[in-house]
Design an enzyme around this catalytic site. Structure first.
Site, PDB file in Angstrom:
ATOM      1  N   LYS A   1       5.545   9.328 -22.591  1.00 63.26           N
ATOM      2  CA  LYS A   1       4.868   9.501 -21.309  1.00 63.26           C
ATOM      3  C   LYS A   1       3.509  10.127 -21.568  1.00 63.26           C
ATOM      4  O   LYS A   1       3.297  10.810 -22.582  1.00 63.26           O
ATOM      5  CB  LYS A   1       5.678  10.414 -20.388  1.00 63.26           C
ATOM      6  CG  LYS A   1       5.442  10.166 -18.909  1.00 63.26           C
ATOM      7  CD  LYS A   1       6.139   8.911 -18.426  1.00 63.26           C
ATOM      8  CE  LYS A   1       6.021   8.751 -16.922  1.00 63.26           C
ATOM      9  NZ  LYS A   1       6.758   7.583 -16.418  1.00 63.26           N
TER      10      LYS A   1
ATOM     11  N   HIS B   1       3.763   3.671  -3.420  1.00 63.91           N
ATOM     12  CA  HIS B   1       3.928   2.303  -3.912  1.00 63.91           C
ATOM     13  C   HIS B   1       5.394   1.882  -3.982  1.00 63.91           C
ATOM     14  O   HIS B   1       5.744   0.754  -3.615  1.00 63.91           O
ATOM     15  CB  HIS B   1       3.295   2.157  -5.294  1.00 63.91           C
ATOM     16  CG  HIS B   1       1.810   2.311  -5.303  1.00 63.91           C
ATOM     17  ND1 HIS B   1       0.978   1.486  -4.585  1.00 63.91           N
ATOM     18  CD2 HIS B   1       0.999   3.211  -5.925  1.00 63.91           C
ATOM     19  CE1 HIS B   1      -0.281   1.849  -4.762  1.00 63.91           C
ATOM     20  NE2 HIS B   1      -0.297   2.897  -5.564  1.00 63.91           N
TER      21      HIS B   1
END
Length: 351
Positions: A80, A187
Site C-alpha cells: 500500500k 465512489h
C-alpha cells in the site's frame, strides 16, 4: 519510535519514506508480503494529522492487502502507499509525477492502483514515470459496460454480493425491505447504495461530504443521518464504506444491527472486537474478503481474461464468506480470526 517497534508492524518486508521538496510530496510505501507474487495495493491521499497516523494506516492497509489477495486466490502479495495531504486542496501534477518516480524506485516489488483521494487521471500521470502503475487501462467490466480502469465498480459489486450473502446467512431473507446504514457514499459506497436500492433495501446514509449524501437521498430515497448517529440506528445491516477503525470502543456498544458488511479496510479497531461481535450475535464480514472486488478487477486487467470471468470471480466473494461463516460457527470462533487463519495458510508458503 522506529518502524520495527510500531504496534502495526507485522514483519513487513519493506517500508519506504519519500519526500520530494519541489512538489511537496510526502509519501510512504509499505510492502507486507510477496510470497505469492509482487505486492499490489492502491495509493491513498489523505490529510493525516501527522506522519505517525499515516504510517499506522499504510502498515495496516498493506497487511490487509496480503490477506485480501490470498483469500481471493490471487498470485499477488500485499502492499500500500499513502500520500500525506488533502487531495481536494494540495494535489498537483508535479506531486503525481514524483509519486510515480517513488513507486518506480522499488523496481517492481510494488504495483500501485487507485484508492481514496486518487483518480485514474492521477494514475496516468504517475504512469509516465513508472511501468508499475495499474488501473490506467482496462479491457473488461463485470457488467459488460465500457471499462475505464477504475476498479470502484467491481469493488462495489463485490461488496454487494458479499452483503447479500451475509444477509441470507444471518437473517434468512433476501434484500427486499432490509434496512442498511451506509457510512460513506463515495465512489464505492454510492455504487453499493445503487445495487441495494435496485434490490429493494431501505437505505440510511452519512458522509463527511454532503454532496454524496444529497445524491443518495435524491436518487435512492435514502434517509440522511448525522455521522455520530449511524452506528446506533435500529437497522439490519451496517456497511462501513469510509476509513478504517469505525468499529471501535465508542461505536461497538451502540450497534443494534445483526450484520456488518462494508467496503472499508481495517474496520475493526482491534482484532479482539471480532469476538465481541460474535458473542453479541452480530455477523461480521471480514473486510479484506468482502472488498476484494477491486483487486480482482486489477488482476484480470493484467492478464488474458473476459468480462464474464471477472464477474464470476467477483461473485465468488459471497461463497467464500459463507464458507468462513460456517467454519466460524462450527469452531465457535470469530469470523475475522477464521479468515486470518485461512489466508495465512495460503500466503505463508511461497508460490
Amino acid at each position: 519510535m522506529s518502524v520495527f517497534e510500531h504496534p502495526e508492524f507485522d514483519s513487513h518486508e519493506h517500508v519506504a519514506f519519500y519526500h520530494d521538496k519541489p512538489s511537496g510530496l510526502k509519501a510512504i510505501i509499505a510492502v507486507h508480503n510477496t510470497n505469492l507474487g509482487p505486492a499490489l495495493g492502491g495509493c491513498r491521499m489523505w490529510p493525516y494529522i501527522d506522519s505517525q497516523e499515516a504510517l499506522t494506516d499504510v502498515l495496516r492497509l498493506s497487511k490487509g492487502m496480503t490477506y485480501k489477495s490470498a483469500m481471493a486466490n490471487l498470485k499477488l502479495g500485499g502492499g500500500k502507499s499513502v500520500i500525506i495531504g488533502d487531495p481536494r486542496k494540495q494535489k498537483s501534477e508535479d506531486m503525481m509525477l514524483a509519486m510515480g518516480r517513488f513507486v518506480d524506485s522499488l523496481g517492481g516489488k510494488y504495483f500501485t492502483a487507485e484508492d481514496s483521494g486518487i483518480a485514474v487521471g492521477d494514475l496516468k500521470t504517475m504512469a509516465t514515470q513508472s511501468k508499475y502503475i495499474t488501473g490506467v487501462s482496462a479491457q473488461y467490466h463485470y457488467n459488460n459496460e465500457t471499462p475505464d480502469g477504475n476498479p470502484a465498480p467491481s469493488t462495489a459489486y463485490g461488496v454487494f454480493t458479499g452483503l447479500k450473502a451475509s444477509v441470507e446467512y444471518a437473517l434468512k431473507t433476501d434484500l427486499k425491505g432490509v434496512r442498511v446504514a451506509i457510512q460513506g457514499v463515495g465512489h464505492v459506497g454510492y455504487r453499493l447504495a445503487k445495487h441495494l436500492h435496485e434490490h429493494g433495501a431501505e437505505l440510511f446514509v452519512t458522509d463527511i461530504f454532503p454532496e454524496g449524501v444529497e445524491r443518495a437521498v435524491q436518487e435512492f430515497g435514502a434517509q440522511a443521518v448525522a455521522p455520530e448517529k449511524l452506528y446506533s440506528l435500529d437497522v439490519d445491516v451496517i456497511a462501513p464504506c469510509a476509513l478504517g477503525a469505525s468499529i471501535n470502543d465508542e461505536t461497538l456498544p451502540e450497534i443494534k444491527a445483526k450484520v456488518i458488511a462494508g467496503a472499508a479496510n481495517n474496520q475493526l479497531a482491534k482484532e479482539t472486537m471480532g469476538e465481541v461481535l460474535r458473542q453479541r450475535g452480530i455477523l461480521y464480514a471480514p473486510d479484506y474478503v468482502i472488498n476484494a472486488g477491486g483487486v480482482i478487477d486489477i488482476y484480470h486487467q493484467r492478464m488474458t481474461s473476459s468480462s464474464e470471468a471477472l464477474r464470476t470471480h467477483i461473485e465468488q466473494i459471497g461463497d467464500t464468506l459463507k464458507e468462513i461463516y460456517q467454519r466460524a460457527e462450527s469452531d465457535e470462533k470469530a469470523t475475522n480470526i477464521v479468515a486470518n487463519v485461512i489466508a495465512e495458510e495460503r500466503f505463508n508458503h511461497k508460490a
